[in-house]
Enzyme design. Sequence first.
Site, PDB file in Angstrom:
ATOM      1  N   GLU A  21       5.212 -12.279  -0.092  1.00 27.41           N
ATOM      2  CA  GLU A  21       4.082 -11.353  -0.103  1.00 27.41           C
ATOM      3  C   GLU A  21       3.391 -11.290   1.258  1.00 27.41           C
ATOM      4  O   GLU A  21       2.972 -10.232   1.698  1.00 27.41           O
ATOM      5  CB  GLU A  21       3.077 -11.733  -1.191  1.00 27.41           C
ATOM      6  CG  GLU A  21       3.567 -11.435  -2.594  1.00 27.41           C
ATOM      7  CD  GLU A  21       3.923  -9.964  -2.803  1.00 27.41           C
ATOM      8  OE1 GLU A  21       3.321  -9.102  -2.124  1.00 27.41           O
ATOM      9  OE2 GLU A  21       4.796  -9.680  -3.629  1.00 27.41           O
ATOM     10  N   TYR A  75      -5.138  -7.829  -2.829  1.00 31.94           N
ATOM     11  CA  TYR A  75      -3.793  -7.423  -3.248  1.00 31.94           C
ATOM     12  C   TYR A  75      -2.875  -8.632  -3.406  1.00 31.94           C
ATOM     13  O   TYR A  75      -2.228  -8.819  -4.443  1.00 31.94           O
ATOM     14  CB  TYR A  75      -3.150  -6.434  -2.263  1.00 31.94           C
ATOM     15  CG  TYR A  75      -1.651  -6.441  -2.457  1.00 31.94           C
ATOM     16  CD1 TYR A  75      -1.093  -5.830  -3.565  1.00 31.94           C
ATOM     17  CD2 TYR A  75      -0.815  -7.183  -1.619  1.00 31.94           C
ATOM     18  CE1 TYR A  75       0.268  -5.921  -3.828  1.00 31.94           C
ATOM     19  CE2 TYR A  75       0.536  -7.270  -1.864  1.00 31.94           C
ATOM     20  CZ  TYR A  75       1.075  -6.641  -2.962  1.00 31.94           C
ATOM     21  OH  TYR A  75       2.410  -6.763  -3.213  1.00 31.94           O
ATOM     22  N   ASP A 135      -1.296  -1.927  -4.440  1.00 34.04           N
ATOM     23  CA  ASP A 135      -0.836  -1.870  -3.060  1.00 34.04           C
ATOM     24  C   ASP A 135      -0.658  -0.411  -2.665  1.00 34.04           C
ATOM     25  O   ASP A 135      -0.956   0.504  -3.431  1.00 34.04           O
ATOM     26  CB  ASP A 135       0.474  -2.643  -2.904  1.00 34.04           C
ATOM     27  CG  ASP A 135       1.647  -1.820  -3.394  1.00 34.04           C
ATOM     28  OD1 ASP A 135       1.488  -1.122  -4.402  1.00 34.04           O
ATOM     29  OD2 ASP A 135       2.723  -1.851  -2.765  1.00 34.04           O
ATOM     30  N   CYS A 188       8.846   7.488  -5.572  1.00 32.15           N
ATOM     31  CA  CYS A 188       7.615   8.200  -5.202  1.00 32.15           C
ATOM     32  C   CYS A 188       7.206   7.781  -3.787  1.00 32.15           C
ATOM     33  O   CYS A 188       6.134   7.244  -3.537  1.00 32.15           O
ATOM     34  CB  CYS A 188       6.516   7.879  -6.212  1.00 32.15           C
ATOM     35  SG  CYS A 188       5.109   9.019  -6.168  1.00 32.15           S
ATOM     36  N   CYS A 215      11.622  13.288  -6.620  1.00 35.34           N
ATOM     37  CA  CYS A 215      11.039  13.628  -7.910  1.00 35.34           C
ATOM     38  C   CYS A 215      12.100  13.815  -8.992  1.00 35.34           C
ATOM     39  O   CYS A 215      11.840  13.597 -10.180  1.00 35.34           O
ATOM     40  CB  CYS A 215      10.166  14.875  -7.795  1.00 35.34           C
ATOM     41  SG  CYS A 215       8.708  14.637  -6.741  1.00 35.34           S
ATOM     42  N   CYS A 224      12.477  10.765 -11.024  1.00 32.17           N
ATOM     43  CA  CYS A 224      11.258  10.128 -11.508  1.00 32.17           C
ATOM     44  C   CYS A 224      11.209  10.076 -13.033  1.00 32.17           C
ATOM     45  O   CYS A 224      11.399  11.102 -13.698  1.00 32.17           O
ATOM     46  CB  CYS A 224      10.031  10.879 -10.987  1.00 32.17           C
ATOM     47  SG  CYS A 224       8.479  10.117 -11.501  1.00 32.17           S
ATOM     48  N   CYS A 269       3.396  14.115 -14.330  1.00 30.19           N
ATOM     49  CA  CYS A 269       2.832  14.013 -12.980  1.00 30.19           C
ATOM     50  C   CYS A 269       2.003  15.256 -12.644  1.00 30.19           C
ATOM     51  O   CYS A 269       2.516  16.375 -12.587  1.00 30.19           O
ATOM     52  CB  CYS A 269       3.963  13.851 -11.956  1.00 30.19           C
ATOM     53  SG  CYS A 269       3.366  13.755 -10.249  1.00 30.19           S
TER      54      CYS A 269
END
Length: 290
Positions: free
Chosen positions: A35, A118, A136, A191, A198, A201, A207
């Site tokens: 991270e 985060y 994030d 995304c 798309c 997705c 959306c």
Amino acid sequence: MSRYTDAIIAWYDANARDLPWRADDATPWGVLVSEIMLQQTPVARVLPVWHAWLERWPTPAALAAEPSGEAVRAWGRLGYPRRALRLHESARAIVDRHGGEVPSSHADLLALPGIGSYTAAAVASFAFGQRHAVLDTNVRRVLSRLVSGEEYPPKAPTKAETRLAESLVPAAAPTAARWAVAVMELGALVCTARSPRCADCPVLDGCRWHRDGRPAHTGPPRRAQTYAGTDRQCRGRLLAVLRDADGPVGKPALDVVWSDAVQRERALDALVADGLVDPLDDGRYALPGG
DNA sequence: GAATCGTGGTT
DNA sequence: TAACCAAGATT
């Protein structure tokens, strides 16, 4: 629980990347290291450094036993080397305050240097399966498009975004943890910022941005991130000299990498102030020995 | 809230 | 090719 949750989790189960810090045998320490390294740094560049890091320092105690300069050197060219320094500080804090075990509570994680809201939420969720809103840049972009119909989120995270993210977190901790990693992965793979896929997705029907015809971002330009000629570039050059040297180096070896003496001295002073460079008594410079 | 802090791949 | 962008944190 939203109408997006199940579809995005199912998409993740079928499309997740096979990343080592997601493996069954990944430790909380491995997750924490990943991270920190992934802050503002692409996965592809993190992978080799992460492997080398975990092999050399499989526990916080192993890293804590070394001088901080070794962490800076092993950081290589990941960028933002203060992260290496703070990860090293965190390792020592984990040894001192938590018996060498990465703490699991959000508050304890947040108290470690280099860990903000985060990263604390990400480690608590990914390493310990807890229920947190993990917000994030990927998640912010997904929610911005999906719910707000805006191509990009605001420049800085807002309370409204936090509230929205929290409202979408599934009630059960194990499901919440899967949702967190899944929606992040959707932002990373589908995304995306520039050319979203798309067609792939799983929540295209829901959306708002897509329904509205994918309107282009309005408002001020998002960034003008120049780099050439900046103090940051100068700092990078100076630190690279020390990283690539076996031991301390003389001032001339630093002077040759940047012609503007005023800027060079300012950058070197800043590196010393940051603890990334040690000025030795003999006038030479080295990576920090503490 | 805005500025600062690296680096390199992609478009 | 210059601009954009990549799992942010700190001051």
